[in-house]
Structure formats: structure tokens, C-alpha cells
Write an enzyme that holds these catalytic residues in place. Structure first.
Site, PDB file in Angstrom:
ATOM      1  N   GLY A 264     136.298  30.461  36.627  1.00 20.30           N
ATOM      2  CA  GLY A 264     134.848  30.651  36.496  1.00 20.30           C
ATOM      3  C   GLY A 264     134.347  29.848  35.321  1.00 20.30           C
ATOM      4  N   TYR A 305     132.520  40.325  22.030  1.00 19.73           N
ATOM      5  CA  TYR A 305     133.880  39.803  21.777  1.00 19.73           C
ATOM      6  C   TYR A 305     133.987  39.082  20.434  1.00 19.73           C
ATOM      7  CZ  TYR A 305     133.432  39.767  26.940  1.00 19.73           C
ATOM      8  OH  TYR A 305     133.171  40.063  28.249  1.00 19.73           O
ATOM      9  N   CYS A 331     117.198  46.114  18.908  1.00 16.70           N
ATOM     10  CA  CYS A 331     117.312  47.184  17.938  1.00 16.70           C
ATOM     11  C   CYS A 331     118.765  47.590  17.705  1.00 16.70           C
ATOM     12  CB  CYS A 331     116.513  48.367  18.484  1.00 16.70           C
ATOM     13  SG  CYS A 331     115.655  49.205  17.198  1.00 16.70           S
ATOM     14  N   TYR A 360     129.190  33.504  31.649  1.00 15.67           N
ATOM     15  CA  TYR A 360     129.028  34.866  31.133  1.00 15.67           C
ATOM     16  C   TYR A 360     127.867  34.959  30.139  1.00 15.67           C
ATOM     17  CZ  TYR A 360     133.574  34.945  33.351  1.00 15.67           C
ATOM     18  OH  TYR A 360     134.586  34.806  34.257  1.00 15.67           O
TER      19      TYR A 360
HETATM   20  N1  LLP Z   1     139.294  35.934  39.016  1.00 14.28           N
HETATM   21  C1  LLP Z   1     139.216  37.229  38.672  1.00 14.28           C
HETATM   22  C2  LLP Z   1     139.811  38.231  39.552  1.00 14.28           C
HETATM   23  C3  LLP Z   1     138.568  37.591  37.491  1.00 14.28           C
HETATM   24  O1  LLP Z   1     138.500  38.868  37.154  1.00 14.28           O
HETATM   25  C4  LLP Z   1     137.980  36.601  36.670  1.00 14.28           C
HETATM   26  C5  LLP Z   1     137.291  36.956  35.436  1.00 14.28           C
HETATM   27  C6  LLP Z   1     138.073  35.258  37.073  1.00 14.28           C
HETATM   28  C7  LLP Z   1     138.752  34.969  38.256  1.00 14.28           C
HETATM   29  C8  LLP Z   1     137.486  34.129  36.294  1.00 14.28           C
HETATM   30  O2  LLP Z   1     138.002  34.028  35.011  1.00 14.28           O
HETATM   31  P1  LLP Z   1     137.584  32.759  34.117  1.00 14.28           P
HETATM   32  O3  LLP Z   1     138.158  31.547  34.778  1.00 14.28           O
HETATM   33  O4  LLP Z   1     136.118  32.702  34.067  1.00 14.28           O
HETATM   34  O5  LLP Z   1     138.190  33.009  32.787  1.00 14.28           O
HETATM   35  N2  LLP Z   1     132.945  38.152  30.174  1.00 14.28           N
HETATM   36  C9  LLP Z   1     134.136  37.559  29.626  1.00 14.28           C
HETATM   37  C10 LLP Z   1     135.070  37.063  30.703  1.00 14.28           C
HETATM   38  C11 LLP Z   1     135.481  38.133  31.673  1.00 14.28           C
HETATM   39  C12 LLP Z   1     136.258  37.595  32.827  1.00 14.28           C
HETATM   40  C13 LLP Z   1     136.496  38.614  33.860  1.00 14.28           C
HETATM   41  N3  LLP Z   1     137.192  38.141  34.992  1.00 14.28           N
HETATM   42  C14 LLP Z   1     133.733  36.471  28.644  1.00 14.28           C
HETATM   43  O6  LLP Z   1     132.540  36.237  28.470  1.00 14.28           O
HETATM   44  O7  LLP Z   1     134.601  35.861  28.014  1.00 14.28           O
END
Ligand code: LLP
Length: 405
Positions: A264, A305, A331, A360
């Protein structure tokens, strides 16, 4: 792309003038570059962009045109993916703790369902006997930029443990479910391909126990540098190592097998900026606060984070740097976009541009304190277009008839 802040001062000012602030700006070119790089590095893989990172419909349309599929996590993500034009077979759903309604809705859409609890599998078997299904496993190797985003290991809520797999197979058999996929996702923000392979090897070792597999999904999590001292991953090297491991396993498996990956962040992070305006410069006894019209409600990563995002103010001011706290109108004392950042103190009315905000950012934005979510602008070379307008009062209160509440 010229560094994380790819929007020049003139254009930033023009867009802010035109659309007001705050707004997210996305670079279609960067997005296409990332998608192309992934496809080149992983020639055997079907890349499923994890749309939880950013589900802006115009951005999804770019992703689709770039030839990626999508990884989804909720029925509405599936629905939107379909509306944007992704084909059923280009969509995978990896739900966690799905309700029966979720399972029914996703099954009705006809996309691949990836499940990670015996209960979900049992309930899905009753809802859709005879269907194809994929299993998400947790093989105890996890990683990520923060404990909140590690999605495998003993403390994780995700995935089936290896010792649960015999029962999973029995449940599948009982309902005629065909296990056609094995999946794992170990976490988010991984820079070490060694860790990725450490998780991939035991996943590939499981193949022999599943005779009907059509694909193996090794998840996403590819790291992207945020701080100046972080180095970009060598995507080609990742591609070579992962592809090699996969090919050996696929040959041994002996039947056609597809590799799937679901990054992602890697696709959209650097393509996105958040542009806000300085409303208030406030010096307290101990601190310099740069107050803006955006904050944790639009980009929660620093608050959630302690994530570090590049921040610049425009126009550039020739002043010596001070340690600033960039904040918003929310706030909460945790309402920070940058903490103790050495930077020249801007004037009120200047712009603040936050880099690496494509992943995100908007997708985790909220209406906290009854604030609208930002506008979104897609930039493609010299062209730009407003792809989602800023919300108004009625969007935020959900059009409820407040007089009768
Ligand atoms: N596949 C699954 C099953 C996932 O749960 C996730 C992310 C991805 C793929 C994609 O992961 P990426 O390639 O984006 O790292 N909000 C957090 C990240 C949470 C990711 C949750 N799952 C942040 O802002 O760092």
C-alpha cells in the site's frame, strides 16, 4: 520527483488560493512510477495495491490504469474498487474479525476471500459452501515501523497459527470450501528484505499441505523512507530475492501458482502531500508552536505512531532555525504534525507542506472536533484537478436533521 516536497512554492500558493487549505495533493506521475517499478521488480507477481493506504477514487483509477489490482479489507472497499472498474479477479479481500454481514456482502461481490480465524472460516463455510477461499497465516515472524503496525507474531490478532491449519483444512472439507490461496502480511514499514524472506520461507514450506493452491500472497509492508537518514529499499534486489524463492517453491509444487503482493504505502506514500496554512504563531515560555489549519484529524500518523514526516513552510524565510512544534486546531496536546523540528519560524498566512502524506493520511482522517476533511487535488505534470472537494457542514454531520435530533 525532487525530494519529498515535490510541489514548488508558486504552484502550492496557486492551488491554496484556488481551493483553500488544507488540501492533499497527489502526483499521478509518482504513483505511476512506483507501480511500474513494482511490476518490473516482480515479473511473476500480481500486485494488489492495499487500498486502505489511500482510497481516493481518482487515485484508485490511476492505480487501475497502471495495471495493479487491489487488496481490500471491508465490503465498502470492495464496492468502491468495483465502482472504479477493477475486475473481480483483480480484487482480494483480507478481512479481520469479519461479521457474517461482511462475509455475505463480500461473497456477493464475487471476489477472493482471505480469512484468518477458524470461526470466520466456519461461518463462511455455512454462508458459501463450495466456495474458494484463501487462508491468512501467522508464522511468528513480524515487523514494522511501530508496534501498532506489526501484524504477525505471538501477540498479533492476525492470521492462523500453523497448529490451527489441520483444523482449518477439516472445516474447509466439511463445507466443501476449496483452499486456493495462502497469505501472510507481517507488518508495515519493513526495510530489511531478510526479515521478509524469513517470513516467506516458512510460508512456502506450507504449500505441500495444500493441494489446490492457485496463489501465494506474501503481503505488503515495503518500507518507504520518511527521515532524511532512512534509505530507500532496493526494490530490484527485493524483487530478485523474493522471485527466486518463489520460483523454487512453485517448481517444487508442480502446479501453476501465482505470486501475489499487496503493498500500500510503497505505491502512494511519496505521491502525496498535505498543504495547510499557518493560522497562529504562538510562543510560550518553553516552546514555539506553529498553529495550522490541519492537524491530527487529517494526518494522525505523528500522533499515533510518533511518525516523522518532512515539513517545510513556504515561502522560504531567511531566518535562523528554532525548535518548533507544528500543530493544529484540535483539542488535544498530541495534535502534532511535527515535534521539536528545527525550522525557521514562518509568518502567519504562510503555507506548511507535509511530505510523504499519500499513505494513511486522508484514509485515516476523521471529523474529530467537527472539522471537515481536506480537499484532494490530483496533479499530473502541468495539469491539476480537484478530485474531491473539501467537505462542508452537512457532510460532516452526515446530513442528519439536527433540528429533530
Ligand atoms: N495487506 C494487509 C493484509 C495489510 O493489513 C496491510 C496494511 C497491507 C497489505 C499494506 O501494508 P503497507 O504496504 O501499506 O505497509 N496506518 C499505518 C499502517 C497500517 C498498515 C495496516 N495494514 C501507518 O500509517 O503506518
Amino acid at each position: 520527483m525532487k525530494g519529498p516536497i515535490w510541489l514548488g512554492p508558486k504552484r502550492a500558493a496557486a492551488l491554496a488560493e484556488r481551493f483553500g487549505t488544507p488540501f492533499y495533493a497527489y502526483s499521478a506521475r509518482t504513483l505511476r512510477t512506483r507501480a511500474r517499478a513494482l511490476k518490473r521488480a516482480f515479473p511473476d507477481a500480481a500486485i494488489r495495491y492495499a487500498m486502505k493506504a489511500n482510497a481516493c477514487p481518482a487515485l484508485l483509477a490511476e492505480v487501475r490504469r497502471a495495471g495493479l489490482g487491489v487488496d481490500t479489507v471491508s465490503p465498502w472497499e470492495v464496492r468502491l474498487a468495483r465502482e472504479v472498474g477493477f475486475r473481480r479477479k483483480e480484487i482480494i479481500y483480507s478481512g479481520n474479525m469479519p461479521s457474517d454481514d461482511d462475509l455475505r456482502a463480500v461473497h456477493r461481490e464475487g471476489v477472493m476471500i482471505n480469512l484468518d480465524a477458524l470461526s470466520s472460516l466456519r461461518r463462511f463455510g455455512r454462508i458459501a459452501p463450495g466456495a474458494k477461499v484463501s487462508l491468512r497465516v501467522n508464522l511468528d515472524v513480524g515487523g514494522g515501523h511501530h508496534p501498532h503496525v506489526i501484524t504477525a507474531g505471538p501477540e498479533s490478532k492476525f492470521g492462523l497459527a500453523p497448529e490451527e491449519l489441520p483444523e482449518a483444512r477439516a472445516i474447509a472439507a466439511e463445507h466443501g470450501l476449496r483452499i486456493v490461496g495462502l497469505h501472510q502480511h507481517i507488518g508495515s514499514g519493513i526495510f530489511d528484505v531478510g526479515l521478509f524472506l524469513e517470513a516467506l520461507d516458512p510460508l512456502l514450506a506450507l504449500l505441500v499441505d495444500f493441494p489446490d493452491l492457485e496463489f501465494v500472497d506474501a503481503g505488503g509492508g515495503f518500507g518507504v523512507p520518511y527521515r532524511p537518514d532512512e534509505k530507500a529499499i532496493d526494490l530490484e534486489a527485493w524483487g530478485a530475492a523474493i522471485t527466486e524463492r518463489f520460483r523454487v517453491a512453485a517448481r517444487r509444487y508442480g502446479r501453476p501458482l501465482k505470486l501475489m503482493l499487496e503493498p500500500g504505502r510503497y505505491v502512494v506514500c511519496e505521491a502525496g502531500l498535505l498543504v495547510a496554512r499557518v493560522t497562529t504563531v504562538k510562543r510560550t515560555r518553553d516552546r514555539v508552536f506553529i498553529g495550522t489549519d490541519s492537524g491530527m484529524h487529517h494526518l494522525i500518523r505523528p500522533a499515533l505512531y510518533q511518525a516523522w514526516h518532512p515539513v517545510v513552510t513556504l515561502p522560504a524565510r531567511e531566518r535562523s532555525a528554532e525548535r518548533c512544534f507544528v500543530t493544529g486546531p484540535i483539542c488535544e496536546s498530541g495534535d502534532l504534525l511535527a515535534e521539536e523540528r528545527a525550522m525557521p519560524v514562518p509568518d502567519e498566512g504562510d503555507l506548511v507542506v507535509v511530505g510523504n502524506a499519500g499513505a494513511y493520511g486522508f484514509s485515516m482522517a476523521s471529523h474529530y472536533n467537527l472539522r471537515a476533511r481536506p480537499a484532494e487535488v490530483m496533479i499530473d505534470g502541468d495539469d491539476w484537478r480537484l478530485v474531491r472537494p473539501r467537505e462542508d457542514y452537512r457532510d460532516v454531520v452526515r446530513r442528519r436533521d439536527v433540528r429533530r435530533a
